[in-house]
Motif scaffolding. Structure first.
Motif, PDB file in Angstrom:
ATOM      1  N   SER A 128      -6.267  -9.286  -4.219  1.00 37.07           N
ATOM      2  CA  SER A 128      -5.980  -9.290  -2.783  1.00 37.07           C
ATOM      3  C   SER A 128      -5.599  -7.858  -2.380  1.00 37.07           C
ATOM      4  O   SER A 128      -5.190  -7.049  -3.223  1.00 37.07           O
ATOM      5  N   TYR A 129      -5.691  -7.597  -1.089  1.00 35.35           N
ATOM      6  CA  TYR A 129      -5.313  -6.282  -0.543  1.00 35.35           C
ATOM      7  C   TYR A 129      -3.882  -5.931  -0.949  1.00 35.35           C
ATOM      8  O   TYR A 129      -3.598  -4.832  -1.439  1.00 35.35           O
ATOM      9  N   GLU A 130      -2.967  -6.909  -0.801  1.00 40.75           N
ATOM     10  CA  GLU A 130      -1.538  -6.650  -1.065  1.00 40.75           C
ATOM     11  C   GLU A 130      -1.300  -6.320  -2.544  1.00 40.75           C
ATOM     12  O   GLU A 130      -0.564  -5.381  -2.861  1.00 40.75           O
ATOM     13  N   THR A 131      -1.943  -7.084  -3.452  1.00 43.51           N
ATOM     14  CA  THR A 131      -1.732  -6.832  -4.892  1.00 43.51           C
ATOM     15  C   THR A 131      -2.278  -5.463  -5.268  1.00 43.51           C
ATOM     16  O   THR A 131      -1.641  -4.701  -6.012  1.00 43.51           O
ATOM     17  N   ALA A 132      -3.457  -5.139  -4.750  1.00 43.14           N
ATOM     18  CA  ALA A 132      -4.072  -3.848  -5.099  1.00 43.14           C
ATOM     19  C   ALA A 132      -3.209  -2.694  -4.574  1.00 43.14           C
ATOM     20  O   ALA A 132      -3.014  -1.688  -5.268  1.00 43.14           O
ATOM     21  N   LEU A 133      -2.652  -2.847  -3.376  1.00 50.72           N
ATOM     22  CA  LEU A 133      -1.788  -1.789  -2.821  1.00 50.72           C
ATOM     23  C   LEU A 133      -0.533  -1.628  -3.688  1.00 50.72           C
ATOM     24  O   LEU A 133      -0.109  -0.510  -3.994  1.00 50.72           O
ATOM     25  N   LYS A 134       0.029  -2.763  -4.108  1.00 49.65           N
ATOM     26  CA  LYS A 134       1.240  -2.708  -4.934  1.00 49.65           C
ATOM     27  C   LYS A 134       0.945  -1.941  -6.236  1.00 49.65           C
ATOM     28  O   LYS A 134       1.729  -1.097  -6.676  1.00 49.65           O
ATOM     29  N   GLU A 135      -0.220  -2.226  -6.837  1.00 51.48           N
ATOM     30  CA  GLU A 135      -0.588  -1.516  -8.078  1.00 51.48           C
ATOM     31  C   GLU A 135      -0.704  -0.006  -7.820  1.00 51.48           C
ATOM     32  O   GLU A 135      -0.232   0.797  -8.618  1.00 51.48           O
ATOM     33  N   ALA A 136      -1.338   0.350  -6.704  1.00 53.48           N
ATOM     34  CA  ALA A 136      -1.512   1.788  -6.393  1.00 53.48           C
ATOM     35  C   ALA A 136      -0.154   2.463  -6.208  1.00 53.48           C
ATOM     36  O   ALA A 136       0.032   3.615  -6.612  1.00 53.48           O
ATOM     37  N   GLN A 137       0.794   1.721  -5.635  1.00 48.95           N
ATOM     38  CA  GLN A 137       2.143   2.288  -5.465  1.00 48.95           C
ATOM     39  C   GLN A 137       2.809   2.465  -6.833  1.00 48.95           C
ATOM     40  O   GLN A 137       3.400   3.503  -7.115  1.00 48.95           O
ATOM     41  N   GLU A 138       2.677   1.427  -7.689  1.00 44.70           N
ATOM     42  CA  GLU A 138       3.312   1.514  -9.015  1.00 44.70           C
ATOM     43  C   GLU A 138       2.732   2.659  -9.848  1.00 44.70           C
ATOM     44  O   GLU A 138       3.416   3.274 -10.649  1.00 44.70           O
ATOM     45  N   LEU A 139       1.466   2.961  -9.630  1.00 47.39           N
ATOM     46  CA  LEU A 139       0.818   4.030 -10.406  1.00 47.39           C
ATOM     47  C   LEU A 139       1.099   5.427  -9.832  1.00 47.39           C
ATOM     48  O   LEU A 139       0.642   6.423 -10.375  1.00 47.39           O
ATOM     49  N   GLY A 140       1.841   5.488  -8.703  1.00 48.60           N
ATOM     50  CA  GLY A 140       2.253   6.790  -8.147  1.00 48.60           C
ATOM     51  C   GLY A 140       1.197   7.442  -7.263  1.00 48.60           C
ATOM     52  O   GLY A 140       1.313   8.617  -6.937  1.00 48.60           O
ATOM     53  N   PHE A 141       0.162   6.692  -6.858  1.00 44.77           N
ATOM     54  CA  PHE A 141      -0.886   7.300  -6.025  1.00 44.77           C
ATOM     55  C   PHE A 141      -0.489   7.310  -4.556  1.00 44.77           C
ATOM     56  O   PHE A 141      -0.855   8.221  -3.811  1.00 44.77           O
ATOM     57  N   ALA A 142       0.228   6.256  -4.135  1.00 43.23           N
ATOM     58  CA  ALA A 142       0.491   6.082  -2.699  1.00 43.23           C
ATOM     59  C   ALA A 142       1.563   7.051  -2.215  1.00 43.23           C
ATOM     60  O   ALA A 142       2.394   7.526  -2.989  1.00 43.23           O
ATOM     61  N   GLU A 143       1.542   7.320  -0.907  1.00 40.72           N
ATOM     62  CA  GLU A 143       2.595   8.122  -0.288  1.00 40.72           C
ATOM     63  C   GLU A 143       3.879   7.297  -0.238  1.00 40.72           C
ATOM     64  O   GLU A 143       3.841   6.065  -0.350  1.00 40.72           O
ATOM     65  N   ALA A 144       5.021   7.997  -0.005  1.00 42.39           N
ATOM     66  CA  ALA A 144       6.304   7.297   0.075  1.00 42.39           C
ATOM     67  C   ALA A 144       6.184   6.125   1.072  1.00 42.39           C
ATOM     68  O   ALA A 144       6.629   5.020   0.798  1.00 42.39           O
ATOM     69  N   ASP A 190     -13.041  -5.356  -4.439  1.00 40.08           N
ATOM     70  CA  ASP A 190     -14.477  -5.603  -4.569  1.00 40.08           C
ATOM     71  C   ASP A 190     -14.855  -6.060  -5.975  1.00 40.08           C
ATOM     72  O   ASP A 190     -15.626  -7.000  -6.146  1.00 40.08           O
ATOM     73  N   GLU A 191     -14.276  -5.406  -6.991  1.00 42.90           N
ATOM     74  CA  GLU A 191     -14.758  -5.662  -8.354  1.00 42.90           C
ATOM     75  C   GLU A 191     -13.916  -6.677  -9.107  1.00 42.90           C
ATOM     76  O   GLU A 191     -14.418  -7.387  -9.969  1.00 42.90           O
ATOM     77  N   ASP A 192     -12.600  -6.716  -8.836  1.00 42.08           N
ATOM     78  CA  ASP A 192     -11.741  -7.624  -9.607  1.00 42.08           C
ATOM     79  C   ASP A 192     -11.213  -8.767  -8.755  1.00 42.08           C
ATOM     80  O   ASP A 192     -10.389  -9.557  -9.224  1.00 42.08           O
ATOM     81  N   GLY A 193     -11.622  -8.825  -7.496  1.00 37.86           N
ATOM     82  CA  GLY A 193     -11.197  -9.925  -6.628  1.00 37.86           C
ATOM     83  C   GLY A 193      -9.708  -9.901  -6.300  1.00 37.86           C
ATOM     84  O   GLY A 193      -9.138 -10.923  -5.907  1.00 37.86           O
ATOM     85  N   LEU A 215     -16.758  -7.292   2.616  1.00 37.55           N
ATOM     86  CA  LEU A 215     -17.151  -6.680   1.332  1.00 37.55           C
ATOM     87  C   LEU A 215     -18.300  -7.479   0.717  1.00 37.55           C
ATOM     88  O   LEU A 215     -19.260  -6.913   0.189  1.00 37.55           O
ATOM     89  N   ASN A 216     -18.217  -8.831   0.816  1.00 35.70           N
ATOM     90  CA  ASN A 216     -19.259  -9.668   0.216  1.00 35.70           C
ATOM     91  C   ASN A 216     -20.591  -9.547   0.952  1.00 35.70           C
ATOM     92  O   ASN A 216     -21.644  -9.480   0.322  1.00 35.70           O
ATOM     93  N   TYR A 217     -20.537  -9.493   2.281  1.00 30.27           N
ATOM     94  CA  TYR A 217     -21.797  -9.293   3.029  1.00 30.27           C
ATOM     95  C   TYR A 217     -22.387  -7.933   2.675  1.00 30.27           C
ATOM     96  O   TYR A 217     -23.594  -7.793   2.509  1.00 30.27           O
TER      97      TYR A 217
END
Ligand SMILES: NC(=O)C1=CN([C@@H]2O[C@H](COP(=O)(O)OP(=O)(O)OC[C@H]3O[C@@H](n4cnc5c(N)ncnc54)[C@H](OP(=O)(O)O)[C@@H]3O)[C@@H](O)[C@H]2O)C=CC1
Ligand SMILES: N[C@@H](CC=O)C(=O)O
Ligand code: NA
Length: 433
Positions: free
Chosen positions: A176-192, A171-174, A237-239
């Motif tokens: 993609s879903y895949e990139t944001a998920l990858k970041e969350a995994q790298e930061l240790g937030f996501a489940e295995a 929403d805020e940084d534009g 998200l935009n609507y």
């Protein structure tokens, strides 16, 4: 009184490493609280050869659970390996060996919590799980101690850090879903396996645990209706933004007339809603009680040290109970039968996005349908689409029953002027509704 308390740690990943670090760095605070040192004696891992960032000093690393579970010196077992069957087996063995257990495992507690608590009770042991819901936020104690005399009517929570991170970044940084998920995994937030995060199951497990404590009833995982965020699009998200909303994965739990409703779904929140400003991996739980009114618990819902603080709060509670000789006495059996609300007893506002044939009278067919169903509109947005002579229509309804929502959805799909219902989401406007 013992000279020190020995801990057996099952798992040395994101949370386990945080526990080791916190015990080392905050030893003085712990000694001050419990009157003796707290030491991690042995740690169970999958691979002892693995390179690790964490310094474990003299602590024994093993792949054999017996080395912890059969060690008479170990008083408390902390389970942070995750998963269900092995973790369950280790916890049962620890309790049978009269060791107290602290776990961060919501998968396990959501499925087997009542059974394991019963086992703990039979063995005069504590079983605490503060870290299993909303990481570092002390929400379970907030409910079971702080608000225990109240009648909680409504809980709304952002209880999954990974999905909140993804939605914020999209929403805020534009991103993609895949990139944001990858970041969350790298930061240790996501489940295995992050499927349980993005498909809402992790949040559903946490909502089942929360609803049990808030409503004194044995909510089971199957009671929670779940949908995740994997099909949320940037267009929606935009609507949402245009209409003054922000999208969050929200857990809803209501208890009225001893009837229950629990769900997890992507929800458009009005920007003025207290949960709308909760961003990134942060979690928050809005709790409405008859006597206390509105409260909100906010903090980091995932991550190494925040989750470790929740684990250690349980460890300290166990040691204080050891001192008083009252371990295994804090479990209170549920008070109410589980009765679920029916669709005509569940209410909410809804957003529909649909493609309508751009022809005279098309929109009036929609208004006629909604009039017949006694559904009124709060907001409408219409945008012509350049392709295929279609118009994109957004409708936000006023509060309606779920029964009427389902009927409207079915009948919209049958209307010849409706090319496609693209998406639909729950909407939360004013929190007091
Ligand atoms: N990450 C977070 O922010 C949060 C996690 N939780 C919960 O905490 C638990 C742990 O999560 P997290 O730390 O992220 O998980 P990780 O995957 O980072 O770590 C798991 C650890 O357990 C060990 N392990 C896994 N399976 C086995 C097994 N079968 N036998 C022996 N050791 C095993 C791994 O060993 P090795 O190192 O050798 O691979 C690793 O050290 C989960 O239940 C999770 O849901 C709760 C709140 C927040
Ligand atoms: N994967 C979970 C971790 C904490 O429970 C999350 O993203 O919230
Ligand atoms: Na917590």
């Amino acid at each position: 009184m013992k000279k020190y308390i020995s801990i057996g740690l099952l798992g040395l990943g994101t949370v386990g490493s945080g526990v080791v670090q916190l015990i080392k760095n905050h030893q003085e605070e712990l000694v001050h609280q419990v009157g003796c040192e707290v030491k991690v004696k042995s740690i169970l891992v999958r691979d002892v050869e693995k390179e690790r960032d964490i310094q474990i000093g003299q602590t024994h690393l093993t792949t054999d659970p017996d080395e912890l579970l059969k060690d008479p010196e170990i008083d408390i077992v902390i389970e942070v390996i995750g998963g269900i069957e092995e973790a369950r087996e280790h916890i049962i063995r620890a309790l049978e060996a009269k060791k107290h257990v602290v776990t961060a495992n919501k998968d396990l507690i959501a499925l087997y919590g009542p059974e394991l608590l019963q086992k703990a009770l039979e063995n005069n042991c504590d079983l605490f799980y503060e870290a299993s819901v909303a990481g570092g936020i002390p929400i379970l104690r907030g409910l079971s101690d702080g608000l225990v005399s109240d009648r909680i009517q409504k809980l709304m929570g952002i209880v999954n850090g990974t999905t909140n991170y993804i939605l914020t970044k999209m929403d805020e940084d534009g991103l993609s879903y895949e990139t944001a998920l990858k970041e969350a995994q790298e930061l240790g937030f996501a489940e295995a396996d992050p499927t349980s995060d993005v498909e809402g199951l992790d949040a559903a497990r946490k909502m089942a645990i929360l609803a049990r404590l808030a409503f004194f009833t044995n909510v089971i995982l199957e009671d929670v209706e779940v949908s995740g965020i994997s099909s949320v699009s940037v267009e929606d998200l935009n609507y949402g933004k245009k209409l003054g909303y922000v999208m969050k994965l929200i857990g809803h739990a209501h208890f009225e007339n001893q009837q229950l409703e629990v769900s997890v779904q992507p929800t458009f929140l009005s920007k003025s809603h207290p949960l709308a400003s909760v961003k990134n991996e942060y979690n928050a739980i809005y709790v409405n009680g008859e006597a206390v009114g509105e409260t909100m618990f906010y903090g980091p819902g995932a991550g190494s040290l925040p989750t470790a603080t929740a684990v250690m709060s349980d460890v300290v509670a166990v040691i204080k109970n050891m001192r008083l000789g009252v371990n295994g006495k804090s479990y209170v059996k549920p008070r109410f039968e589980r009765v679920l609300k029916t669709p005509d007893q569940r209410f909410g506002q809804y957003y529909f996005r649909l493609h309508l044939k751009d022809q005279v009278g098309a929109f009036s067919k929609i208004t006629t349908l909604f009039n017949e169903l006694d559904i009124s509109f709060e907001k409408i947005l219409q945008t012509p689409l350049s392709k295929n002579e279609l118009a994109e229509i957004i409708i936000v309804t006023h509060n309606i029953s779920m029964e009427r929502f389902e009927k409207a959805l079915m009948e919209l799909r049958d209307l010849s002027v409706v090319e496609e219902v693209i998406s639909y989401y729950r909407v939360e406007g004013d929190v007091k509704k």
